[in-house]
Design an enzyme around this catalytic site. Sequence first.
Site, PDB file in Angstrom:
ATOM      1  N   LYS A  27     -11.018   2.552   2.852  1.00  0.00           N
ATOM      2  CA  LYS A  27     -11.145   3.549   4.396  1.00  0.00           C
ATOM      3  C   LYS A  27     -12.879   3.676   4.045  1.00  0.00           C
ATOM      4  O   LYS A  27     -12.915   4.003   4.880  1.00  0.00           O
ATOM      5  CB  LYS A  27     -10.111   4.548   4.033  1.00  0.00           C
ATOM      6  CG  LYS A  27      -8.549   4.573   4.061  1.00  0.00           C
ATOM      7  CD  LYS A  27      -7.747   5.582   5.052  1.00  0.00           C
ATOM      8  CE  LYS A  27      -6.294   4.893   5.558  1.00  0.00           C
ATOM      9  NZ  LYS A  27      -6.312   5.780   5.650  1.00  0.00           N
ATOM     10  N   LYS A  73      -3.026  -6.570   7.384  1.00  0.00           N
ATOM     11  CA  LYS A  73      -1.185  -6.846   7.140  1.00  0.00           C
ATOM     12  C   LYS A  73      -1.366  -5.739   8.550  1.00  0.00           C
ATOM     13  O   LYS A  73      -2.575  -5.942   9.356  1.00  0.00           O
ATOM     14  CB  LYS A  73      -1.670  -5.605   6.511  1.00  0.00           C
ATOM     15  CG  LYS A  73      -1.861  -4.151   6.694  1.00  0.00           C
ATOM     16  CD  LYS A  73      -1.325  -3.153   5.717  1.00  0.00           C
ATOM     17  CE  LYS A  73      -1.945  -1.564   6.082  1.00  0.00           C
ATOM     18  NZ  LYS A  73      -1.566  -0.481   5.662  1.00  0.00           N
ATOM     19  N   LYS A  84      -0.696  -0.061  12.944  1.00  0.00           N
ATOM     20  CA  LYS A  84      -0.500   1.066  14.127  1.00  0.00           C
ATOM     21  C   LYS A  84      -2.265   1.368  13.978  1.00  0.00           C
ATOM     22  O   LYS A  84      -3.146   1.511  16.394  1.00  0.00           O
ATOM     23  CB  LYS A  84      -0.232   2.517  13.648  1.00  0.00           C
ATOM     24  CG  LYS A  84      -0.708   3.217  12.854  1.00  0.00           C
ATOM     25  CD  LYS A  84       0.535   3.658  12.630  1.00  0.00           C
ATOM     26  CE  LYS A  84       0.395   4.350  10.650  1.00  0.00           C
ATOM     27  NZ  LYS A  84       1.671   5.122   9.970  1.00  0.00           N
TER      28      LYS A  84
HETATM   29  P1  TYM Z   1       1.972   4.572   6.369  1.00  0.00           P
HETATM   30  O1  TYM Z   1       2.156   5.446   6.908  1.00  0.00           O
HETATM   31  O2  TYM Z   1       0.934   3.525   6.637  1.00  0.00           O
HETATM   32  O3  TYM Z   1       3.189   3.430   6.341  1.00  0.00           O
HETATM   33  C1  TYM Z   1       4.513   3.951   6.505  1.00  0.00           C
HETATM   34  C2  TYM Z   1       5.814   3.066   5.661  1.00  0.00           C
HETATM   35  O4  TYM Z   1       5.348   1.562   6.478  1.00  0.00           O
HETATM   36  C3  TYM Z   1       4.897   0.903   5.535  1.00  0.00           C
HETATM   37  N1  TYM Z   1       3.910  -0.262   6.151  1.00  0.00           N
HETATM   38  C4  TYM Z   1       4.175  -1.794   6.279  1.00  0.00           C
HETATM   39  N2  TYM Z   1       5.391  -2.415   5.941  1.00  0.00           N
HETATM   40  C5  TYM Z   1       5.347  -3.807   6.104  1.00  0.00           C
HETATM   41  N3  TYM Z   1       4.268  -4.325   6.744  1.00  0.00           N
HETATM   42  C6  TYM Z   1       2.911  -3.608   7.575  1.00  0.00           C
HETATM   43  N4  TYM Z   1       2.240  -4.336   7.907  1.00  0.00           N
HETATM   44  C7  TYM Z   1       2.861  -2.042   6.861  1.00  0.00           C
HETATM   45  N5  TYM Z   1       2.774  -1.492   7.612  1.00  0.00           N
HETATM   46  C8  TYM Z   1       2.844  -0.248   6.925  1.00  0.00           C
HETATM   47  C9  TYM Z   1       3.799   1.217   4.493  1.00  0.00           C
HETATM   48  O5  TYM Z   1       3.778   0.853   3.057  1.00  0.00           O
HETATM   49  C10 TYM Z   1       4.288   2.509   3.980  1.00  0.00           C
HETATM   50  O6  TYM Z   1       5.556   2.958   3.403  1.00  0.00           O
HETATM   51  N6  TYM Z   1       0.985   7.039   2.421  1.00  0.00           N
HETATM   52  C11 TYM Z   1       1.472   6.552   2.866  1.00  0.00           C
HETATM   53  C12 TYM Z   1       2.020   7.942   3.698  1.00  0.00           C
HETATM   54  C13 TYM Z   1       2.471   8.803   2.351  1.00  0.00           C
HETATM   55  C14 TYM Z   1       3.641   7.816   1.110  1.00  0.00           C
HETATM   56  C15 TYM Z   1       4.393   9.083   0.512  1.00  0.00           C
HETATM   57  C16 TYM Z   1       4.960   7.188   1.055  1.00  0.00           C
HETATM   58  C17 TYM Z   1       2.583  10.190   2.376  1.00  0.00           C
HETATM   59  N7  TYM Z   1       3.296  10.415   0.588  1.00  0.00           N
HETATM   60  C18 TYM Z   1       4.756   9.411  -0.685  1.00  0.00           C
HETATM   61  C19 TYM Z   1       6.182   7.431   0.190  1.00  0.00           C
HETATM   62  C20 TYM Z   1       5.679   8.089  -0.903  1.00  0.00           C
HETATM   63  C21 TYM Z   1       1.225   5.480   4.135  1.00  0.00           C
HETATM   64  O7  TYM Z   1      -0.156   6.001   5.013  1.00  0.00           O
HETATM   65  O8  TYM Z   1       2.693   5.061   4.970  1.00  0.00           O
END
Ligand code: TYM
Length: 332
Positions: free
Chosen positions: A117, A199, A202
């Site tokens: 980032k 990966k 969005k």
């Molecule tokens: P975020 O919002 O980017 O994504 C949400 C969830 O989707 C999964 N994910 C994917 N899994 C497989 N392939 C992909 N291409 C892919 N893109 C996204 C992510 O691994 C995630 O599980 N930091 C986290 C949000 C968060 C969180 C937490 C998660 C904040 N607090 C506490 C667990 C526990 C995030 O940015 O996910």
Amino acid sequence: MGEQQTKKMALSLVQPSGDLTIGNYLGAIRNFVALQDEYTCFFGVANLHAITVTQKAADLRRRTREVLATFMACGLDPARTTLFVQSDVHEHAELAWVLNSITSVGQLQRMTQFKEKAATHADNLNSALLTYPVLMAADILLYQTDYVPVGEDQKQHLEFTRDTAERFNSRYSDTFKLPEPLMPKISARVMSLKNPQIKMSKSDPDENAYILIRDDADAIRRKIARAVTDSEYHFAYTEAQPGLKNLIDLYASFSGFTPQDVVEKFRDGNGYATFKAALAELIVEKMTPIRERFLQLMDDTAELDAIRAAGAEAASRVARRTLSKVYRKVGF
Ligand code: TYM
């Protein structure tokens, strides 16, 4: 809390920073649904995390509701599972502050997501981007979470969370449970349809790189037809053909077949066209009901608001208990 608790606790959050993709669905949300019966579940919308990149207030508000509606459209049942919005539970920010005091800047600077980032958001390198993992640790530790269902990209953040919990426990006496990640066997990392080295995300500027949970049948067909494969025309599941491998993984995840079954089924087809058409229809079949439920739910503002309010209350009850323990231990 929790000494008498019989069910294990599962928790995860999703950022409302853009439309959710089938990567979010297969890597995370679909697996949340499977945990509802066995565990006490808390699933949240990480809107505090989302402001680490610049957001328009109205968009953030709308997307927050969209993530809640998506959770429900995918099968999360607010009668059994707590669905909440992170900013409704002020303990998240408060615990993050305390955890910041036992976290070294060096450790944060070494986190992969921060380094990425920092490269892509050089124009807005705010300090929340650096301390993002501390807030995530707070999200998890507040609920004495046993399991965190996530995609593979969150693995390092989970390790950081365990480190942080151990550090707090050893400095102030046993307080936090050490959580474990739960990742799907296939689709823990769904790749971009346009560049299988990165990966699916969005935030990708190329809309053909991802399929959104809210994409209609035509968009799904078009994006799968345009997905990169290779010019080998040899139907195999190997690292040497990462584009095809990603598509085979998608087929396997949506159908429940193994990747080997998928190869068996399609290897005698002519080229990749038959396979791609079948994959597109499979995704359309699985995602259309979700999309339709999502659109219905978004129409019912009052219901979403009620679920959000009930979730905030249920989450606060748990979070409050942990935070007051922490405050006592640090001397507040
Ligand atoms: P975020 O919002 O980017 O994504 C949400 C969830 O989707 C999964 N994910 C994917 N899994 C497989 N392939 C992909 N291409 C892919 N893109 C996204 C992510 O691994 C995630 O599980 N930091 C986290 C949000 C968060 C969180 C937490 C998660 C904040 N607090 C506490 C667990 C526990 C995030 O940015 O996910």
